[in-house]
Enzyme design. Structure first.
Site, PDB file in Angstrom:
ATOM      1  N   ASN A  47       0.723 -14.934  -4.511  1.00  0.00           N
ATOM      2  CA  ASN A  47      -0.362 -14.386  -3.369  1.00  0.00           C
ATOM      3  C   ASN A  47      -0.213 -15.634  -2.401  1.00  0.00           C
ATOM      4  O   ASN A  47      -0.858 -15.625  -1.312  1.00  0.00           O
ATOM      5  CB  ASN A  47      -2.258 -13.899  -3.797  1.00  0.00           C
ATOM      6  CG  ASN A  47      -2.016 -12.491  -4.179  1.00  0.00           C
ATOM      7  OD1 ASN A  47      -2.961 -11.951  -4.899  1.00  0.00           O
ATOM      8  ND2 ASN A  47      -0.781 -11.444  -3.795  1.00  0.00           N
ATOM      9  N   ASP A  78      -6.951  -2.892  -5.423  1.00  0.00           N
ATOM     10  CA  ASP A  78      -5.531  -2.614  -4.378  1.00  0.00           C
ATOM     11  C   ASP A  78      -5.790  -2.330  -3.117  1.00  0.00           C
ATOM     12  O   ASP A  78      -6.585  -1.318  -3.468  1.00  0.00           O
ATOM     13  CB  ASP A  78      -4.279  -2.401  -5.421  1.00  0.00           C
ATOM     14  CG  ASP A  78      -3.100  -2.598  -4.227  1.00  0.00           C
ATOM     15  OD1 ASP A  78      -3.249  -3.862  -2.819  1.00  0.00           O
ATOM     16  OD2 ASP A  78      -1.796  -1.407  -4.863  1.00  0.00           O
ATOM     17  N   SER A 131      -2.761 -13.177  -7.705  1.00  0.00           N
ATOM     18  CA  SER A 131      -1.611 -12.951  -8.513  1.00  0.00           C
ATOM     19  C   SER A 131      -0.666 -14.662  -8.121  1.00  0.00           C
ATOM     20  O   SER A 131      -0.699 -14.955  -7.167  1.00  0.00           O
ATOM     21  CB  SER A 131      -0.065 -11.859  -8.026  1.00  0.00           C
ATOM     22  OG  SER A 131       0.332 -12.188  -7.189  1.00  0.00           O
ATOM     23  N   THR A 132       0.465 -15.271  -8.859  1.00  0.00           N
ATOM     24  CA  THR A 132       1.554 -16.244  -8.840  1.00  0.00           C
ATOM     25  C   THR A 132       2.142 -16.598  -7.239  1.00  0.00           C
ATOM     26  O   THR A 132       2.426 -17.086  -6.446  1.00  0.00           O
ATOM     27  CB  THR A 132       1.931 -16.173  -9.423  1.00  0.00           C
ATOM     28  OG1 THR A 132       2.385 -14.989 -10.653  1.00  0.00           O
ATOM     29  CG2 THR A 132       1.396 -16.870 -11.069  1.00  0.00           C
ATOM     30  N   HIS A 141     -11.903  -7.964   1.612  1.00  0.00           N
ATOM     31  CA  HIS A 141     -11.989  -8.922   0.978  1.00  0.00           C
ATOM     32  C   HIS A 141     -12.775  -8.831  -0.139  1.00  0.00           C
ATOM     33  O   HIS A 141     -13.615  -8.682  -1.778  1.00  0.00           O
ATOM     34  CB  HIS A 141     -10.727 -10.294   0.406  1.00  0.00           C
ATOM     35  CG  HIS A 141      -9.363  -9.854   0.090  1.00  0.00           C
ATOM     36  ND1 HIS A 141      -8.671  -9.102   0.136  1.00  0.00           N
ATOM     37  CD2 HIS A 141      -8.402 -10.480   1.243  1.00  0.00           C
ATOM     38  CE1 HIS A 141      -7.648  -9.288   0.328  1.00  0.00           C
ATOM     39  NE2 HIS A 141      -7.430  -9.846   0.875  1.00  0.00           N
ATOM     40  N   GLU A 169      -1.427   3.548 -20.852  1.00  0.00           N
ATOM     41  CA  GLU A 169      -1.388   4.497 -20.098  1.00  0.00           C
ATOM     42  C   GLU A 169      -1.766   4.429 -18.178  1.00  0.00           C
ATOM     43  O   GLU A 169      -2.417   2.982 -18.663  1.00  0.00           O
ATOM     44  CB  GLU A 169      -2.441   5.468 -20.212  1.00  0.00           C
ATOM     45  CG  GLU A 169      -2.694   5.996 -22.201  1.00  0.00           C
ATOM     46  CD  GLU A 169      -1.363   6.905 -22.279  1.00  0.00           C
ATOM     47  OE1 GLU A 169      -1.068   7.971 -21.190  1.00  0.00           O
ATOM     48  OE2 GLU A 169      -0.461   6.739 -23.204  1.00  0.00           O
ATOM     49  N   LEU A 229       3.873  -1.882 -11.347  1.00  0.00           N
ATOM     50  CA  LEU A 229       2.884  -2.727 -11.830  1.00  0.00           C
ATOM     51  C   LEU A 229       2.216  -4.145 -11.614  1.00  0.00           C
ATOM     52  O   LEU A 229       1.998  -5.029 -11.720  1.00  0.00           O
ATOM     53  CB  LEU A 229       3.494  -2.657 -13.456  1.00  0.00           C
ATOM     54  CG  LEU A 229       2.713  -3.468 -14.546  1.00  0.00           C
ATOM     55  CD1 LEU A 229       1.297  -2.735 -15.124  1.00  0.00           C
ATOM     56  CD2 LEU A 229       3.617  -2.842 -16.335  1.00  0.00           C
ATOM     57  N   GLY A 239      -6.578  -5.163   2.147  1.00  0.00           N
ATOM     58  CA  GLY A 239      -6.421  -4.951   3.170  1.00  0.00           C
ATOM     59  C   GLY A 239      -6.012  -3.881   4.394  1.00  0.00           C
ATOM     60  O   GLY A 239      -7.020  -3.599   5.526  1.00  0.00           O
ATOM     61  N   ARG A 240      -5.640  -2.729   3.238  1.00  0.00           N
ATOM     62  CA  ARG A 240      -5.636  -1.686   4.591  1.00  0.00           C
ATOM     63  C   ARG A 240      -7.235  -0.545   4.804  1.00  0.00           C
ATOM     64  O   ARG A 240      -7.615  -0.020   6.394  1.00  0.00           O
ATOM     65  CB  ARG A 240      -5.347  -0.112   3.698  1.00  0.00           C
ATOM     66  CG  ARG A 240      -3.312  -0.470   3.629  1.00  0.00           C
ATOM     67  CD  ARG A 240      -2.834   0.201   2.896  1.00  0.00           C
ATOM     68  NE  ARG A 240      -2.312  -0.336   1.257  1.00  0.00           N
ATOM     69  CZ  ARG A 240      -2.244  -0.212   0.392  1.00  0.00           C
ATOM     70  NH1 ARG A 240      -2.322   0.908   0.180  1.00  0.00           N
ATOM     71  NH2 ARG A 240      -2.427  -1.000  -0.808  1.00  0.00           N
TER      72      ARG A 240
HETATM   73  C1  FPP Z   1      -4.994  -6.803  -3.386  1.00  0.00           C
HETATM   74  O1  FPP Z   1      -4.967  -5.733  -1.929  1.00  0.00           O
HETATM   75  C2  FPP Z   1      -5.687  -7.047  -3.414  1.00  0.00           C
HETATM   76  C3  FPP Z   1      -5.874  -8.500  -3.487  1.00  0.00           C
HETATM   77  C4  FPP Z   1      -4.601  -9.409  -3.132  1.00  0.00           C
HETATM   78  C5  FPP Z   1      -7.188  -9.463  -3.683  1.00  0.00           C
HETATM   79  C6  FPP Z   1      -8.720  -8.699  -4.788  1.00  0.00           C
HETATM   80  C7  FPP Z   1      -9.348  -9.690  -4.939  1.00  0.00           C
HETATM   81  C8  FPP Z   1     -10.759  -8.704  -4.388  1.00  0.00           C
HETATM   82  C9  FPP Z   1     -10.534  -7.861  -4.594  1.00  0.00           C
HETATM   83  C10 FPP Z   1     -11.507 -10.188  -4.797  1.00  0.00           C
HETATM   84  C11 FPP Z   1     -12.534 -10.469  -5.881  1.00  0.00           C
HETATM   85  C12 FPP Z   1     -13.628 -11.095  -6.992  1.00  0.00           C
HETATM   86  C13 FPP Z   1     -13.547 -11.739  -7.577  1.00  0.00           C
HETATM   87  C14 FPP Z   1     -15.588 -12.840  -7.428  1.00  0.00           C
HETATM   88  C15 FPP Z   1     -13.314 -11.889  -9.251  1.00  0.00           C
HETATM   89  P1  FPP Z   1      -4.283  -5.512  -0.423  1.00  0.00           P
HETATM   90  O2  FPP Z   1      -4.929  -6.753   0.136  1.00  0.00           O
HETATM   91  O3  FPP Z   1      -2.837  -6.345  -0.344  1.00  0.00           O
HETATM   92  O4  FPP Z   1      -4.761  -4.830  -0.121  1.00  0.00           O
HETATM   93  P2  FPP Z   1      -3.270  -3.897   0.730  1.00  0.00           P
HETATM   94  O5  FPP Z   1      -2.047  -3.700   0.424  1.00  0.00           O
HETATM   95  O6  FPP Z   1      -4.166  -3.070   1.640  1.00  0.00           O
HETATM   96  O7  FPP Z   1      -2.778  -5.008   2.114  1.00  0.00           O
END
Ligand code: FPP
Length: 238
Positions: free
Chosen positions: A74, A26, A71-72, A43, A206, A194, A29-30
């Site tokens: 997203n 997570d 996630s489902t 990302h 944990e 979660l 984006g930030r």
């Molecule tokens: C949540 O952070 C992150 C996601 C929805 C995407 C996670 C995916 C990756 C890190 C790429 C993984 C790559 C492979 C090849 C497995 P957010 O973007 O919602 O962050 P924010 O809360 O700061 O907006």
């Protein structure tokens, strides 16, 4: 000369390692926003960190690591962001020769609902699973189109389809995507929830949280989580 000797990263030693860790990646984006970049750049940076941390799990000998990648829920994000994420999964798999070989002995598996994912990506996922399936290192589960509730419902439906009328906890454990219990859940970025991740497997997990944003997450952060886990007194309700 000692002064110029290559510094080896000391191998982190842990007396107790979790069998199965779950990581909620997570804060992409930030991270991007702070730099004036589009979310997709966050990302992309996050996907590099995923590769690094998966590799470190392999080096440490963690048996199984599940990474929450999509996630489902997203799918509700802007189309451009969804496409960018699917593109990153594809790039990772197309570059499997380099990425998966460079990541040592890890096995890759995708968990989640296949419906909704393009045929091209499904094909690449299957290939990577077959290609790495014979390895005996860390099993890296990449949760794509995954939701914990959806996983439980689909497990129950599978059991019903197989003619089960009375369902036990063991039946569900045997029918979810992956089932060693998850010992440790790691969530960076300051959020402490979660978010529909590993609901069944997290019954006795944990939790470890940190303010660091996923693209800034380093091996040392994983080590901090593992060091903290070592100290936890797990009673499993007893
Ligand atoms: C949540 O952070 C992150 C996601 C929805 C995407 C996670 C995916 C990756 C890190 C790429 C993984 C790559 C492979 C090849 C497995 P957010 O973007 O919602 O962050 P924010 O809360 O700061 O907006």
């Amino acid at each position: 000369m000692a002064l110029f000797a290559k510094k080896e990263t000391p191998k982190a030693e842990f007396s107790v390692l979790p069998n199965h860790i779950g990581i909620i990646m997570d804060g992409n984006g930030r991270w991007a926003k702070k730099r004036g970049l589009p979310r997709t750049a966050g990302h992309k940076a996050g996907s590099e960190v995923f590769k690094k941390i998966a590799k470190e799990c392999g080096r440490l000998g963690i048996k199984e690591a599940t990474f929450y990648a999509f996630s489902t829920e997203n799918w509700k994000r802007p189309k451009e962001e969804v496409n960018a994420l699917m593109g990153l999964f594809k790039d990772y798999l197309i570059d499997a020769e380099n990425d998966l070989t460079a990541s040592g002995n890890i096995r890759v598996r995708f968990i989640g609902e296949r419906n909704g994912i393009s045929q091209e990506l499904l094909h690449l996922m299957d290939e990577a699973e077959i290609e790495t399936g014979k390895r005996n290192g860390t099993l890296v589960n990449i949760a794509v189109n995954y939701g914990g509730r959806q996983e439980i419902v689909s497990a129950v439906n599978k059991l019903i389809a197989n003619g089960k009328t009375k369902i036990t906890e063991n039946d569900i454990s045997d029918s979810v995507y992956t089932m060693p219990d998850c010992d440790l859940i790691i969530r960076p970025s300051g959020e402490e929830r979660l978010s529909n991740f590993l609901l069944w497997q997290a019954a006795y997990s944990e939790f470890w949280y940190s303010d660091v944003l996923w693209p800034d997450f380093k091996e040392k952060d994983l080590h901090s989580a593992l060091a903290e886990f070592e100290k936890r007194n797990r009673r499993f309700g007893g």
